[in-house]
Structure formats: C-alpha cells, structure tokens
Design a protein around this motif. Structure first.
Motif, PDB file in Angstrom:
ATOM      1  N   THR A  54     -47.393  69.383  89.024  1.00 37.97           N
ATOM      2  CA  THR A  54     -48.699  68.404  89.317  1.00 37.97           C
ATOM      3  C   THR A  54     -49.950  68.851  88.999  1.00 37.97           C
ATOM      4  O   THR A  54     -50.903  68.337  89.215  1.00 37.97           O
ATOM      5  N   TYR A  55     -49.896  70.057  88.689  1.00 42.76           N
ATOM      6  CA  TYR A  55     -51.025  70.775  88.174  1.00 42.76           C
ATOM      7  C   TYR A  55     -51.247  71.388  86.817  1.00 42.76           C
ATOM      8  O   TYR A  55     -51.982  72.356  86.293  1.00 42.76           O
ATOM      9  N   GLY A  56     -50.383  70.654  86.054  1.00 40.10           N
ATOM     10  CA  GLY A  56     -50.222  70.977  84.706  1.00 40.10           C
ATOM     11  C   GLY A  56     -49.531  72.390  84.240  1.00 40.10           C
ATOM     12  O   GLY A  56     -49.585  72.536  83.058  1.00 40.10           O
ATOM     13  N   VAL A  57     -48.871  72.833  85.219  1.00 39.32           N
ATOM     14  CA  VAL A  57     -47.945  74.067  84.856  1.00 39.32           C
ATOM     15  C   VAL A  57     -46.664  73.540  84.103  1.00 39.32           C
ATOM     16  O   VAL A  57     -46.077  72.561  84.676  1.00 39.32           O
ATOM     17  N   PRO A  58     -46.217  74.070  83.021  1.00 44.32           N
ATOM     18  CA  PRO A  58     -45.007  73.331  82.339  1.00 44.32           C
ATOM     19  C   PRO A  58     -43.815  73.751  82.666  1.00 44.32           C
ATOM     20  O   PRO A  58     -42.718  74.032  82.142  1.00 44.32           O
ATOM     21  N   GLN A  59     -43.480  73.653  84.145  1.00 46.16           N
ATOM     22  CA  GLN A  59     -42.487  73.974  84.789  1.00 46.16           C
ATOM     23  C   GLN A  59     -42.405  73.313  86.139  1.00 46.16           C
ATOM     24  O   GLN A  59     -43.281  73.143  86.882  1.00 46.16           O
ATOM     25  N   SER A  80     -53.339  67.079  89.440  1.00 48.18           N
ATOM     26  CA  SER A  80     -53.935  66.610  88.236  1.00 48.18           C
ATOM     27  C   SER A  80     -52.996  65.706  87.578  1.00 48.18           C
ATOM     28  O   SER A  80     -53.288  65.275  86.397  1.00 48.18           O
ATOM     29  N   HIS A  81     -51.570  65.883  87.542  1.00 49.99           N
ATOM     30  CA  HIS A  81     -50.456  65.480  86.648  1.00 49.99           C
ATOM     31  C   HIS A  81     -49.639  64.941  87.797  1.00 49.99           C
ATOM     32  O   HIS A  81     -49.313  65.069  88.896  1.00 49.99           O
ATOM     33  N   HIS A  82     -48.962  63.881  86.901  1.00 45.98           N
ATOM     34  CA  HIS A  82     -47.526  63.411  87.681  1.00 45.98           C
ATOM     35  C   HIS A  82     -46.554  64.395  87.965  1.00 45.98           C
ATOM     36  O   HIS A  82     -46.467  65.236  87.389  1.00 45.98           O
ATOM     37  N   ALA A  83     -45.937  64.077  88.971  1.00 45.11           N
ATOM     38  CA  ALA A  83     -44.815  64.873  89.508  1.00 45.11           C
ATOM     39  C   ALA A  83     -43.616  64.500  88.483  1.00 45.11           C
ATOM     40  O   ALA A  83     -43.667  63.415  87.732  1.00 45.11           O
ATOM     41  N   ASP A 139     -52.832  55.737  88.189  1.00 39.63           N
ATOM     42  CA  ASP A 139     -53.792  56.229  89.100  1.00 39.63           C
ATOM     43  C   ASP A 139     -54.691  57.410  88.114  1.00 39.63           C
ATOM     44  O   ASP A 139     -55.025  58.456  88.828  1.00 39.63           O
ATOM     45  N   GLU A 140     -54.474  57.314  86.770  1.00 35.66           N
ATOM     46  CA  GLU A 140     -55.354  58.368  86.124  1.00 35.66           C
ATOM     47  C   GLU A 140     -54.864  59.825  86.167  1.00 35.66           C
ATOM     48  O   GLU A 140     -55.644  60.511  85.717  1.00 35.66           O
ATOM     49  N   LYS A 141     -53.715  60.112  86.602  1.00 33.24           N
ATOM     50  CA  LYS A 141     -53.165  61.394  86.635  1.00 33.24           C
ATOM     51  C   LYS A 141     -52.425  61.652  84.948  1.00 33.24           C
ATOM     52  O   LYS A 141     -52.244  60.537  84.719  1.00 33.24           O
ATOM     53  N   ARG A 142     -52.604  62.913  84.660  1.00 31.77           N
ATOM     54  CA  ARG A 142     -52.055  62.876  83.216  1.00 31.77           C
ATOM     55  C   ARG A 142     -50.403  63.240  83.678  1.00 31.77           C
ATOM     56  O   ARG A 142     -49.881  63.426  84.623  1.00 31.77           O
ATOM     57  N   PRO A 143     -49.730  62.804  82.440  1.00 32.74           N
ATOM     58  CA  PRO A 143     -48.091  63.072  82.571  1.00 32.74           C
ATOM     59  C   PRO A 143     -47.978  64.659  82.681  1.00 32.74           C
ATOM     60  O   PRO A 143     -48.699  65.340  82.147  1.00 32.74           O
ATOM     61  N   TRP A 144     -46.967  65.105  83.331  1.00 32.03           N
ATOM     62  CA  TRP A 144     -46.591  66.425  83.560  1.00 32.03           C
ATOM     63  C   TRP A 144     -46.612  67.022  81.958  1.00 32.03           C
ATOM     64  O   TRP A 144     -46.038  66.498  81.000  1.00 32.03           O
TER      65      TRP A 144
END
Length: 454
Positions: free
Chosen positions: A200-205, A228-231, A281-286
């Motif tokens: 949910t913070y942009g880490v790819p894992q 910042s990103h979706h779960a 809600d304007e979060k980015r996709p994971w």
C-alpha cells in the motif's frame, strides 16, 4: 523526489541513528530524502554492502556501542530508528520471542523505572535466545541519550521502529510506557502503532510490518503514513480469461500449486486474473513485479513478460503447497529464500529460461531498492530479505518528520556506488582499517548466533 506539497519538518536538521541497519534499507530512504544517517550493523557482509553503497556505518554490536562507546556517537543525532532482529518473534522461527513477550514487557517496566543496566543485563542472560533481548535496545538507547554528557543529556526527538507483526504487542507496550510513564528523566512521547502492508506504499511485494512512530511531547502528535496505493485484494480483481496472455494456468494434479494469499478460483485451482483499474479514492493500483522488472534500467536488461514465479515456501501456512504468482501481481514476501524462487516463462511451469532465478539486483528491486544497488559479501539473498524496503522506509521517515509523502518513483533511478576511495574511508571509520576488519569488529564466530536484522 518527494511530493511538492507544502510541509515543514518537525526538526530543523534531522539526523538518523539506524540500529540493526542491515544492508541499508532505511539509510537508502534517508539518502533519498536528503536526511543524513549513521547505521550500526553486526554482520560483516551487510557492512560490505553498506560501504559499497556509500553509507556511513559502524561495524559493531548495537549493545556494545550502547555500553562502551555511546559518547562517541555524533551529538547531532536526534532521530532513533531500527528494526531489531525478528527471528525469534517471526512465525517462521521457533517462537522463543513470542513465548517471552510477557517477560520482555517486565524488562521494559524495569528500564523505565531506572533499574541499573548491570542488573538487567545479568537477568537477560536467562532468556532462552539472546536475540529476544535485542528488541529492548531501542528503548535502552532512548534512555541512554538522556544520560549522555556528549549530547548534553538531550533525548531523541523522534523514534521510528519496525518489526514483524508478531511484535505489535511489544510496540503497544512501548507506546504505553513512553506516553504514560515516560523515560526515567521524565521525557514523554506521543506514539502511534499499527501493522501496515508494504504494497500500500508502492513496494512491489506483499509484506506486513508492525511499526511504531513516536515524537517527543511538544513536537506535535505523530501520524502513520497514509497509504498511497491500493491493498492487494485478489477477490476484488476483475477476472479476465479471454486474453491469450492471461490464460488460466492449470498444471497437472500431481504438482498443482496454488496462488499465494488465497488467490484461487472456487475450485481451488490457480487462476490468472486482471488487476482492478478503478481508483475511487485516488490511490494508485498496487505495483506488480512486471512493472518493476520488465523495463531496462541501469545494468538491468529487463525481464520478459509474462512470467510465473513459484516461491520456495508454502502457501496458507502449508509447506507442501508452493505459492505461485504472475508478473501482474506483487511478489510474495521477499525473504532470504528469494534466491530459491523459480521463474517460468509464458505462465507455464514447463518453460524455464536460463537464469530462471531472480538476480540479486532483481530481488533488491522487488524490495524497492534502487537498480544496481551494490550487494556485496556473502549471503546476499539473506541481506535482501532482511532489509527494510527503502520505499516503505521513506514513507515512515516522512510521516515521522512531517515531510511530504515520497513519490512512487523515488527509488527507480539506478544507485551510484561509492568510489574505491570512498569505500576505504567509510571502512576506516566503520571497521578501523581501510581494507579489513579489526579487533574492534564483531568476530565471525559470534555472528552466527546473532545475524543481521530480518
């Protein structure tokens, strides 16, 4: 780069002391945010990686520095951070720390009451695993700062800690005593504690961490970093089976794997699914593995997509079921076993290309380290798995200091390694000699019992 929103740090000149610093995840985050740091790390190979990366380091035992050379630490340090070794607390370990949680809480009470270090050290020897006591070191450093003549008896302004989810109960106890009891000199903190998902913070894992952020009373109450990103929620994806590149993959029954985290269809067989593209809600996709690894960057030649990854450990807690994910999903939690993950081409476990394992560069990128981070020494896969994901660390530091949230591409630029001259200077400071360890460094035989932080 961080976002352009107007923010004012709660500290004029933040300077981080990173305990159990590992190969540099939190220090890389500080570097990206233009925050100086000093890391203390026990493991020789992790220190070699840090020197190669140009990170200021002490090759030392955290406990020994506190006991014997605390006064030599830079007095400008005002942020205490760390991730104590978690092996005894981790669900993957034997669980000595989980059994000792209540006992460790009693030691916290004794520390806050001002009990002598010598008496506490003597009693800590009764713990079945000495690593369990290391979770107390951040608190002991916070107390020692209030006794230091070098710092003018000045407490740390900000504390940032992270660990495996099993330790959240201890962080809750830290919160209680820091807010209600205060350090022995009377210093109190405002504290927030929670378990956060790194994707949910942009880490790819997918990786869950128990975090604690504390600010000294008077600096304003802290807040957790906003996601910042979706779960990663497999059941919410839009399923798509008509795309040839996303065909349902059903291997033979004899070795049928399952996707990690329950990513299966109703019949229990693996299904390749499409990510949700809506963003209410304007979060980015994971961020997926493919998004990070497909492109050529630095010396990374780029990895062909689509691909399938079979992890080395079991899914849903069952060792016999190896978790499987595709390049369109985030990686499973990156641990020291990342070098054993098998990568298959074309979503087919029968098609294995040469070099089917992830390189250390790729493994680091899945942890959100910049491309070309200079992994050095031995046990590099363990170093990668032990590290704090730098992008996640940047979110923690930004929230702790009141800085704007980092942008998703903060760690995408290739890392510039230190020059030979810079490495020699850093090692002279960290080990006592430009090209070797010295008598003041931890002995290799001792390091077997207390490896780098996980």
């Amino acid at each position: 780069m961080t976002s352009t929103a107007s923010h004012q740090s709660v500290l004029d000149k933040p300077f981080v002391l990173d305990l159990f610093a590992g190969p540099g995840g939190l220090d890389v985050a500080g570097h990206a945010l233009a925050i100086p740091s000093l890391g203390i790390e026990w493991d020789r190979s992790a220190c070699l990686t840090r020197y190669a990366a140009g990170l200021d380091t002490l090759h030392a035992d955290v406990s020994a520095v506190r006991r014997d050379s605390f006064e030599s630490l830079p007095p400008e340090i005002n942020v205490l951070a760390g991730g104590p070794p978690c092996q005894t607390y981790s669900v993957a370990g034997k669980g000595a720390g989980r059994k000792a949680l209540d006992e460790v809480k009693k030691y916290i009470e004794r520390l806050m009451a001002g009990d002598p270090d010598r008496a506490i050290d003597k009693d800590l020897k009764s713990l079945s695993d000495p690593r369990t006591a290391l979770v107390l070191e951040p608190l002991r450093y916070a107390i020692q700062a209030t006794r230091s003549q070098n710092r003018g008896r000045r407490p740390y302004d900000v504390i940032v800690l992270e660990q495996v989810p099993a330790v959240v109960g201890l962080w809750d106890h830290y919160e209680k005593v820091l807010e209600e009891t205060g350090l022995p000199d009377g210093t109190r903190y405002e504290v927030v504690v929670d378990v956060l998902d790194t994707e949910t913070y942009g880490v790819p894992q997918t990786r869950r961490r128990a975090v604690l952020i504390a600010r000294r009373v008077g600096l304003g109450g802290p807040a957790l970093p906003p996601p910042s990103h979706h779960a990663y929620e497999a059941k919410e994806w839009n399923r798509r089976s008509d795309d040839a590149a996303l065909r349902v993959h059903r291997p033979p029954e004899a070795h049928q794997p399952t996707l990690c985290d329950g990513d299966t269809d109703e019949g229990g067989t693996p299904e390749i699914v499409e990510r949700r593209t809506t963003d209410p809600d304007e979060k980015r996709p994971w961020v997926s593995m493919g998004e990070v690894l497909a492109a050529r960057v630095g010396t990374h030649a780029g990895r062909a997509t689509p691909f399938l990854v079979r992890s080395n450990y079991g899914s849903s807690g069952i060792p016999g079921r190896r978790g499987v994910r595709t390049d369109r999903q985030p990686a499973a939690t990156v641990t020291g076993r990342i070098s054993r993950f098998v990568v298959f081409e074309h979503l087919d476990e029968k098609v294995v290309r040469e070099g089917a394992r992830f390189s250390m560069n790729e493994a680091g990128m899945l942890q959100s380290f910049p491309p070309d981070y200079p992994w050095s020494g031995t046990a590099q896969a363990q170093q990668v798995g032990n590290a704090v994901p730098p992008l996640f660390g940047a979110h923690l530091l930004s929230a702790a200091l009141g800085l704007p949230a980092p942008t998703p591409d903060l760690m995408r630029k290739p890392w510039q390694p230190a020059t030979e001259e810079q490495r020699a200077k850093l090692r002279s400071h960290g080990c006592g000699a430009a090209d070797t360890c010295t008598a003041r460094c931890p002995r290799p035989e001792d390091q077997k019992s207390v490896p780098a932080s996980e």
